[in-house]
Design a protein around this motif. Structure first.
Motif, short mmCIF file in Angstrom:
data_model
loop_
_atom_site.label_atom_id
_atom_site.label_comp_id
_atom_site.label_asym_id
_atom_site.label_seq_id
_atom_site.Cartn_x
_atom_site.Cartn_y
_atom_site.Cartn_z
N UNK A 163 8.66 6.73 -15.12
CA UNK A 163 8.47 6.18 -16.71
C UNK A 163 8.30 4.14 -16.65
N UNK A 164 9.28 3.76 -15.76
CA UNK A 164 8.91 2.54 -15.09
C UNK A 164 7.73 1.92 -14.78
N UNK A 165 7.95 2.63 -13.80
CA UNK A 165 5.61 2.36 -13.34
C UNK A 165 5.24 2.51 -14.26
N UNK A 166 4.79 2.79 -15.30
CA UNK A 166 4.24 3.26 -16.45
C UNK A 166 4.11 1.96 -17.21
N UNK A 167 4.97 1.79 -17.59
CA UNK A 167 5.10 0.83 -17.93
C UNK A 167 4.96 -0.53 -18.06
N UNK A 168 5.07 -0.74 -16.86
CA UNK A 168 4.86 -2.53 -15.43
C UNK A 168 3.29 -2.27 -16.04
N UNK A 169 2.91 -0.69 -15.44
CA UNK A 169 1.22 -1.13 -15.05
C UNK A 169 0.60 -1.43 -16.53
N UNK A 170 1.72 -1.01 -17.12
CA UNK A 170 0.78 -1.31 -18.77
C UNK A 170 1.18 -3.12 -19.03
N UNK A 211 1.51 -4.80 -13.80
CA UNK A 211 1.99 -5.26 -12.73
C UNK A 211 1.44 -4.64 -11.27
N UNK A 212 0.98 -5.04 -10.66
CA UNK A 212 0.75 -4.14 -8.98
C UNK A 212 1.52 -2.90 -7.84
N UNK A 213 1.36 -1.97 -8.59
CA UNK A 213 2.52 -1.68 -7.89
C UNK A 213 3.02 -0.76 -6.69
N UNK A 214 3.83 -0.97 -5.90
CA UNK A 214 3.97 -1.06 -3.83
C UNK A 214 5.45 -0.22 -4.23
N UNK A 215 5.07 0.60 -2.93
CA UNK A 215 5.91 0.74 -1.86
C UNK A 215 6.48 0.47 -1.02
N UNK A 216 7.77 -0.57 -0.79
CA UNK A 216 7.77 -0.89 0.23
C UNK A 216 8.56 -0.31 1.11
N UNK A 217 8.58 -1.62 2.34
CA UNK A 217 9.94 -1.27 3.57
C UNK A 217 10.63 -0.96 3.27
N UNK A 218 11.69 -0.22 4.23
CA UNK A 218 12.70 -0.30 3.94
C UNK A 218 13.55 -1.24 4.37
N UNK A 219 12.89 -2.02 5.35
CA UNK A 219 13.74 -2.76 6.68
C UNK A 219 12.70 -4.00 6.31
N UNK A 220 14.24 -5.82 6.34
CA UNK A 220 13.07 -6.50 6.68
C UNK A 220 13.61 -7.81 7.79
N UNK A 221 13.27 -8.57 8.15
CA UNK A 221 13.17 -9.04 9.42
C UNK A 221 14.25 -10.53 8.72
N UNK A 222 15.14 -10.71 9.73
CA UNK A 222 16.44 -11.07 8.95
C UNK A 222 15.78 -13.11 8.86
N UNK A 249 1.90 -10.75 -10.32
CA UNK A 249 2.87 -9.18 -11.24
C UNK A 249 2.74 -8.86 -9.96
N UNK A 250 4.22 -7.99 -9.07
CA UNK A 250 4.26 -6.94 -8.34
C UNK A 250 5.07 -6.44 -9.27
N UNK A 251 5.87 -5.05 -8.86
CA UNK A 251 6.89 -3.60 -9.00
C UNK A 251 6.71 -3.44 -7.72
N UNK A 252 7.59 -3.55 -6.91
CA UNK A 252 8.24 -2.08 -5.21
C UNK A 252 9.06 -2.02 -6.17
#
Length: 412
Positions: free
Chosen positions: A165-172, A175-186, A238-241
């Motif tokens: 539901x949220x992704x479809x609101x943002x697509x309209x 927003x460019x959708x991402x599935x992001x990594x769950x780990x990031x450098x310090x 505009x990005x969404x992750x």
């Protein structure tokens, strides 16, 4: 700067930063003088000289080399101390942000929907989830520890439905959708404004790695363009992750942190925007209106709060919170479900994200972030507001196409 630090209830030391800056400047000047003297000595030693004179110059050159090495080490330490102290200085707060340190100091600016008048005593989401067989806290505590949970049966589909539901609101909304990594450098966490280590850190550090589990996709989306110069005509972006979020501190015990409201792991759909400085105020409003659209579409009553300075967090210039009505909490209370922050150039400076202006100069972008759906808290509001007297929960019409059912009933 000192007033801003005090208003934000933070412990940064502006005087120390100024002192360390002066110390670093003095060391740079001293080092440059020694380096110039070394070069002059080396040049003099190449001229036609008596052996004794040349030996004296060579000895002087060795002493200068040792002094330079000593000053370089001192400068390195001074720069590290300056960097550490300066990173504690928070962003400047918006002049209209309410000044204060408590939730009561934040200002309600809007209310959408009215809390439902129940003809029965409403249950909280913990009682509903357990009775309906869709949430299991006890076995999660056995397997993973307190503040973890299993979602089961219809709750699994509800989580996926909320995300879709949220992704479809943002697509309209572009927003460019991402599935992001769950780990990031310090260094990415530091750039975004999170403290990756130490007693005050709210993130899980990975042992033996200079990396952490992310507390939000704001971190990974904010680091996406670190060290880059973006084309001016490509902004705003505009990005969404979608990511899992891991947070060590799940809050104090009590009603506010009960059940799904404060947990160590949850799924979240996050908005993140890179833009020109003159665009960020208007985009901040746009992000908040998208959050309002999402929760109004679910039929959940909420209010909008202009967050007080003491609750802004270091990167935020201004922050809007959406607080949903949660009837299962102490007979009914507001609980935060989303936030939207304008971080101006605070994160971009630390991550070195720039654009080339019309005059050919590189300038820092502005960054903004906002919660589209934090699934665990959305589930709290949904279950408690949509419950029925027989213990069942009606699914908001906006989610039915994504989950395939309109009601959750007790299992027999």
């Amino acid at each position: 700067v000192k007033r801003n630090i005090a208003d934000r209830n933070m412990r940064a030391d502006a005087d120390l930063v100024a002192e360390l800056y002066d110390k670093r400047t003095a060391l740079v000047t001293e080092l440059q003088g020694l380096q110039q003297k070394r070069n002059e000595t080396a040049k003099a030693a190449k001229a036609k000289l008596a052996d004794a004179e040349r030996a004296a110059l060579i000895e002087a050159g060795k002493k200068l080399k040792d002094e330079i090495a000593s000053r370089e080490d001192a400068l390195k330490q001074a720069e590290a101390a300056l960097e550490e102290a300066a990173r504690q200085i928070p962003n400047t707060a918006h002049p209209e942000a309410p000044v204060g340190a408590a939730d009561s100091d934040s200002l309600e600016v809007k209310r959408v929907g009215e809390p439902r008048a129940f003809a029965f005593a409403p249950k909280d989401h913990v009682a509903l989830g357990e009775a309906l067989g869709i949430i299991d806290f006890d076995r999660a505590a056995k397997v993973s520890g307190n503040k973890f949970y299993y979602l089961k049966n219809e709750a699994v589909f509800l989580e996926m439905a909320l995300v879709q539901y949220g992704l479809n609101v943002l697509r309209k909304r572009g927003f460019t959708p991402f599935v992001t990594p769950d780990v990031a450098r310090e260094e990415i966490l530091q750039g975004i404004g999170f403290n990756p280590r130490g007693s005050e850190s709210n993130v899980y550090a990975l042992e033996g790695e200079r990396a952490c589990l992310v507390a939000t996709a704001e971190i990974t989306l904010g680091g996406y363009h670190a060290g880059e110069i973006l084309a001016k005509d490509s902004l705003p972006r505009y990005y969404c992750g979608l990511s899992h979020c891991f947070r060590r501190d799940a809050g104090a015990a009590g009603q506010f942190s009960r059940g799904l409201y404060r947990v160590h792991q949850f799924s979240k759909l996050e908005m993140f925007v890179y833009c020109l400085p003159e665009q960020s105020d208007a985009i901040h409003e746009k992000i908040r209106l998208i959050e309002e659209e999402i929760f109004a579409g679910l039929g959940i009553p909420f209010r909008v709060v202009d967050t007080c300075t003491g609750d802004l967090g270091a990167p935020a210039y201004r922050k809007w919170d959406l607080e949903a009505w949660m009837p299962g909490r102490n007979g009914g209370e507001w609980g935060e479900v989303t936030s939207a922050s304008n971080c101006t150039d605070y994160q971009a400076r630390r991550l070195n994200v720039r654009y080339k202006d019309g005059d050919g100069r590189n300038k820092f972008v502005h960054t903004l972030n906002g919660t589209a759906v934090a699934v665990s808290r959305a589930l709290v509001a949904l279950l408690e507001n949509c419950q029925n007297e027989d213990g069942s929960v009606s699914v908001p019409p906006a989610l039915i196409p994504y989950c395939g059912f309109d009601k959750i009933e007790a299992r027999r």
